[in-house]
Design a protein around this motif. Structure first.
Motif, PDB file in Angstrom:
ATOM      1  N   GLN A 576       0.817  -1.206   0.000  1.00 28.91           N
ATOM      2  CA  GLN A 576       0.000   0.000   0.000  1.00 28.91           C
ATOM      3  C   GLN A 576       0.858   1.267   0.000  1.00 28.91           C
ATOM      4  N   ASP A 577       2.017   1.217   0.664  1.00 32.80           N
ATOM      5  CA  ASP A 577       2.864   2.399   0.759  1.00 32.80           C
ATOM      6  C   ASP A 577       4.284   1.979   1.116  1.00 32.80           C
ATOM      7  N   VAL A 615      -2.659   3.057  -4.736  1.00 32.15           N
ATOM      8  CA  VAL A 615      -1.457   2.676  -3.999  1.00 32.15           C
ATOM      9  C   VAL A 615      -0.528   3.891  -3.939  1.00 32.15           C
ATOM     10  N   ASN A 616       0.208   4.030  -2.853  1.00 30.58           N
ATOM     11  CA  ASN A 616       1.113   5.160  -2.663  1.00 30.58           C
ATOM     12  C   ASN A 616       2.573   4.756  -2.881  1.00 30.58           C
ATOM     13  N   ASP A 617       3.392   5.759  -3.169  1.00 27.29           N
ATOM     14  CA  ASP A 617       4.857   5.635  -3.098  1.00 27.29           C
ATOM     15  C   ASP A 617       5.398   4.536  -4.005  1.00 27.29           C
ATOM     16  N   HIS A 618       5.056   4.598  -5.290  1.00 24.81           N
ATOM     17  CA  HIS A 618       5.568   3.566  -6.190  1.00 24.81           C
ATOM     18  C   HIS A 618       5.715   4.125  -7.596  1.00 24.81           C
ATOM     19  N   SER A 707       4.297   7.785  -8.169  1.00 21.22           N
ATOM     20  CA  SER A 707       3.368   8.210  -7.133  1.00 21.22           C
ATOM     21  C   SER A 707       4.192   8.570  -5.910  1.00 21.22           C
ATOM     22  N   GLN A 737       0.221  11.592  -5.384  1.00 22.16           N
ATOM     23  CA  GLN A 737       0.161  10.127  -5.279  1.00 22.16           C
ATOM     24  C   GLN A 737      -0.588   9.534  -6.468  1.00 22.16           C
ATOM     25  N   HIS A 739      -3.819   9.107  -7.378  1.00 21.46           N
ATOM     26  CA  HIS A 739      -4.925   8.189  -7.197  1.00 21.46           C
ATOM     27  C   HIS A 739      -5.978   8.421  -8.284  1.00 21.46           C
TER      28      HIS A 739
END
Length: 879
Positions: A576-577, A615-618, A707, A737, A739
């Motif tokens: 998820q992060d 999903v975050n940080d990818h 993201s 991010q 979304h």
């Protein structure tokens, strides 16, 4: 020993927006410029001030201080205040080449109207330099360039002065500012600053200026207020310093004095993206994909559709929308400033940028709607047929190929005929029944609601079309019974046309090029990695292996005579992060829907991916396999020819030990296309809004999006030290991010041999269509939003087919078609990506002259290898 002369140049670098909004910037601008004008007027010893080479600041200032116009003009004319040649400080690697030219056109013309345009291609802060900037500068009569970012020390020969050369051989005299644009920002004559800070900086400048006694000390910073004390400080420094002579100066004077006393013959060529002395933010091309994609759409619509369409309209008697275009271009220039288009801004600022792009997009649609409607109505008056479709070719070359359009009809079956009653073959790609709704009719008994019959909206593809150059053809819609060729689902696992086949089997997709039998099994995969970076830079998470997609699930296969479509889904489980990544938890379902489309006779494969990201940080990339094994170089377009880039950066081995500001990762920007070329096979990706790629093994890795939720972060893996940007405050950017649902489009061209530059540029033109269509009908007034309103029709009759002019030679390509800046003449800019010189041949037009980028007579009717040429054609009777 003679003293070294230090040219102190007071200036302000004026970001239009960043972690602050453009409104913040403009409010501050009015206060600062009021103060600056007063200082310069009251102190004749204050030599001059450089206001970031932008004319936009003058436009903004005079909106609120119109009474100061003559005061400003006087200072600019006297070369006390320097503005231009830019309209805004544009990023040169993330916007269209034509946008750079227009930015300078408006900047140079605007600055000269105010008295003087600075003869410096000033690039103090943009994140890397386009390889054609020297040639573009020369096209405007700009002889010099001063830049900060992108040069490695070993490219220099012991001097900061050099000749910067474009691929076509054009050169400008250049200077790199190794300490950036702010070493003299806090200039002072007190002992502590003089001996502990200033002297070491000047010694460093001496070391990199071995063949000149002239040293440049830029003395400003971001949004700084003029330093009123500088003239007195210069006097005090000269009294106490026996090594240096200090002069208050400007960039033009420095370049003129330095190059008059010395000639520097070191030549540096190409794109400048070195990371040794300053940060380039190599991976900013994938930040805020929504901004990049929308900008790409707007640029294409403006440059390759609206302006050429308006030019056709002008020459048949309609008004050219110059005033609207001026407003639209200037809004776009604000988007193109290096931070703005980079997306490395606050969420509030990025929201403004998106809205600006949406606004320009709507204006472009509306203007095209009006022009198409006015011309089509004149054709209808001549042809006496109510249901017409007009196809406008916005390229000065005849077009042969497929056309996609939307048709509205009363019945699901209909025919498309030429004006000579020839039936055209077409496929219906999608058809929807729409309710007609109700309308109010005023009667003697009062308002009454009347039911309107429903109708059909059909997206059609006509595979074989011939259009005249820079003109139009007309078809008519015939309501008729019959069997339509609809794109329908079939029980199959493959699609194909005469060039390619794509097959799904056991979860694997195989691409084959029929002519050479070049075959790539499992040709697309998806790679997801953590992004521990910020809005400027992607940063890997240590010890975090990439997550690679598995087998594809077949969703559908659709066939028609002219279009084949295959749809699959890839499913992944993602963290998820960042926190979940570090813990090894991957429990978020993530799917990628892919639509692969082959159209009859098209020589490329259309690809579309749809994701709904939560999903975050990818970072998500698509890996497209190629037939090239162990490639050394990748190829893409930049400006007017191909650019070759190393697949592996040799500097990566010791960049930390060498003290580089950023890792020289071999991740590059995409202008229109990028890929691998070899005699054994080639694969090229043509993108729409995707702006970043890397070669991984033998695959092209296209970054779909990244993201990330912070504007700045310290100590990234590939960018050590302080956070970029404002580093004394954490600015969160939840919108970054990314979304929500996103669509990614590109096309692939596979070959069993090496593709030449002309083939690649031709495919780029064909993939991003240079045509627009319009149906005169009374069923739907919402698709073209202005159709429901009454408008005047200045031109009463037009023929069903028309061509304004035609450019011969398939090896020349068109960068721009528009009205001249100062007349109703026609401007066409062509370029030649090949290694041989080409003549410009315009059908039936003896009134052609070569002009420079200022649109002034200069040059011959030839285009040198890897170069461009602008031509002017007299208005030919345009009203």
């Amino acid at each position: 020993m003679s003293k070294k002369r230090v040219y102190v140049v007071p200036h302000s670098h004026w970001d239009r927006e960043w972690y602050f909004t453009i409104e913040d910037s403009n409010l501050l601008l009015a206060e600062n410029l009021d103060h600056l004008v007063t200082i310069l007027e009251e102190n004749p010893d204050y030599h001059g001030y450089v206001f970031d080479a932008q004319i936009s600041i003058v436009d903004e200032y005079l909106k609120v201080r119109p009474k100061n116009t003559e005061r400003l003009r006087s200072l600019i004319t006297e070369k006390r205040l320097f503005v231009g040649p830019w309209y805004t400080q544009a990023d040169s690697l993330l916007v269209h080449k034509e946008s750079l030219i227009r930015n300078l056109l408006y900047g140079v013309k605007g600055a000269k109207e105010m008295g003087h345009s600075m003869n410096i291609g000033y690039l103090p802060d943009i994140f890397g330099q386009n390889q054609y900037l020297p040639s573009i500068f020369k096209g405007f009569g700009i002889d010099n360039a001063i830049l900060q970012r992108g040069i490695y020390q070993d490219q220099l020969d012991g001097n900061t002065n050099f000749l910067w050369q474009s691929p076509d051989g054009k050169q400008v005299k250049a200077n790199v500012i190794p300490l950036g644009y702010g070493p003299g920002k806090f200039l002072s004559s007190d002992d502590e600053f003089h001996y502990e800070r200033l002297q070491p900086m000047l010694e460093k400048l001496e070391n990199v200026n071995q063949d000149t006694n002239h040293l440049l000390l830029p003395s400003g910073g971001d949004q700084v207020l003029v330093r009123a004390h500088f003239p007195a400080t210069i006097q005090q420094l000269n009294k106490k310093d026996d090594r240096y002579e200090f002069v208050l100066s400007d960039y033009e004077t420095f370049m003129n004095d330095t190059w008059e006393s010395n000639f520097f013959n070191n030549v540096i060529e190409g794109e400048l993206i070195g990371t040794e002395g300053s940060r380039i933010h190599n991976t900013i091309g994938s930040q805020r994909y929504d901004i990049k994609k929308l900008n790409d759409e707007v640029e294409h619509k403006l440059i390759h559709q609206l302006e050429p369409l308006a030019t056709i309209a002008l020459h048949v008697g309609l008004r050219y929308p110059q005033e609207w275009l001026d407003l639209m271009w200037k809004q776009l220039f604000d988007v193109h400033a290096h931070d703005s288009i980079g997306g490395c801004n606050s969420d509030e600022t990025n929201h403004d940028i998106i809205q600006r792009l949406i606004k320009v997009n709507r204006q472009a649609d509306g203007l095209m709607n009006l022009l198409k409607k006015q011309m089509t109505e004149a054709i209808r008056n001549e042809e006496k047929h109510d249901d017409l479709v007009v196809i406008f070719n916005t390229d000065p070359k005849p077009y042969q190929g497929g056309i996609q359009s939307v048709m509205f009809t009363k019945t699901p079956q209909f025919g498309i005929h030429s004006m000579k009653e020839e039936k055209l073959k077409f496929s219906i790609m999608q058809q929807d029944y729409l309710s007609g709704g109700k309308k109010i009719v005023v009667t003697a008994q009062g308002d009454q609601e009347v039911e309107i019959p429903g109708y059909y909206r059909s997206e059609v593809y006509i595979p074989h079309t011939e259009l005249p150059a820079l003109g139009y053809s007309t078809w008519k819609i015939v309501e008729e019974e019959g069997i339509s060729d609809n794109l329908s689902e079939v029980q199959a696992q493959s699609i194909g046309n005469r060039h390619y086949s794509v097959e799904w089997k056991d979860g694997t997709l195989t691409l084959q090029e029929r002519a050479s039998n070049a075959t790539i099994k499992d040709f697309i995969q998806f790679e997801d990695t953590a992004d521990a970076g910020d809005s400027y830079d992607y940063s890997p998470l240590p010890n975090d292996p990439p997550i690679i997609s598995g087998k594809a699930e077949l969703l559908s296969v659709e066939h028609s005579d002219a279009v084949h479509r295959l749809t699959v889904s890839h499913k992944m489980q993602l963290p998820q992060d960042l926190s979940a990544r570090k813990q090894g938890v991957s429990d978020e379902a993530f799917s990628i829907k892919t639509v692969i489309e082959l159209r009859k006779d098209e020589s490329f494969v259309r690809m579309k991916h749809v994701v709904d990201n939560h999903v975050n940080d990818h970072r998500l990339r698509v890996l497209v396999k190629t037939p090239v094994e162990n490639p050394n170089f990748s190829y893409g377009d930049q400006g007017y020819s191909l650019i070759r880039r190393p697949v592996v950066s040799e500097r990566m081995t010791d960049w930390r030990e060498q003290g580089y500001k950023e890792a020289p990762v071999p991740i590059y920007k995409v202008e229109q296309f990028a890929g691998l070329l070899s005699e054994r096979g080639s694969l090229m990706a043509f993108t729409k809004g995707i702006k970043e790629y890397e070669i991984v093994d033998s695959s092209i890795a296209l970054t779909m999006f990244r993201s990330v939720g912070l504007l700045g972060r310290d100590d990234l893996m590939w960018r050590p030290g302080r956070a970029s940007g404002i580093n004394n405050k954490v600015v969160t950017t939840p919108d970054a991010q990314m979304h929500g649902e996103m669509t990614f489009e590109y096309a692939l061209r596979l070959s069993g041999s090496e593709l030449c530059a002309e083939e690649l540029f031709d495919s780029a033109v064909r993939y991003k269509e240079r045509y627009v269509t319009y149906q005169r009908q009374e069923l739907n007034t919402f698709e073209e939003r202005l159709d429901r309103f009454e408008i005047p029709y200045p031109v009463k009759k037009l023929p069903s087919q028309y061509s304004l002019t035609e450019l011969f030679d398939d090896g020349l390509f068109v960068s721009s078609v528009k009205k001249a800046y100062d007349s109703k003449d026609l401007i066409i800019r062509v370029f030649n990506p090949a290694d041989v010189k080409r003549a410009i041949d315009i059908k039936g037009r003896p009134d052609v002259e070569a002009v420079n980028l200022n649109e002034e007579p200069e040059g011959d009717l030839f285009v040198e290898a890897k170069s461009f040429q602008t031509i002017r054609l007299s208005n030919g009777g345009a009203e």
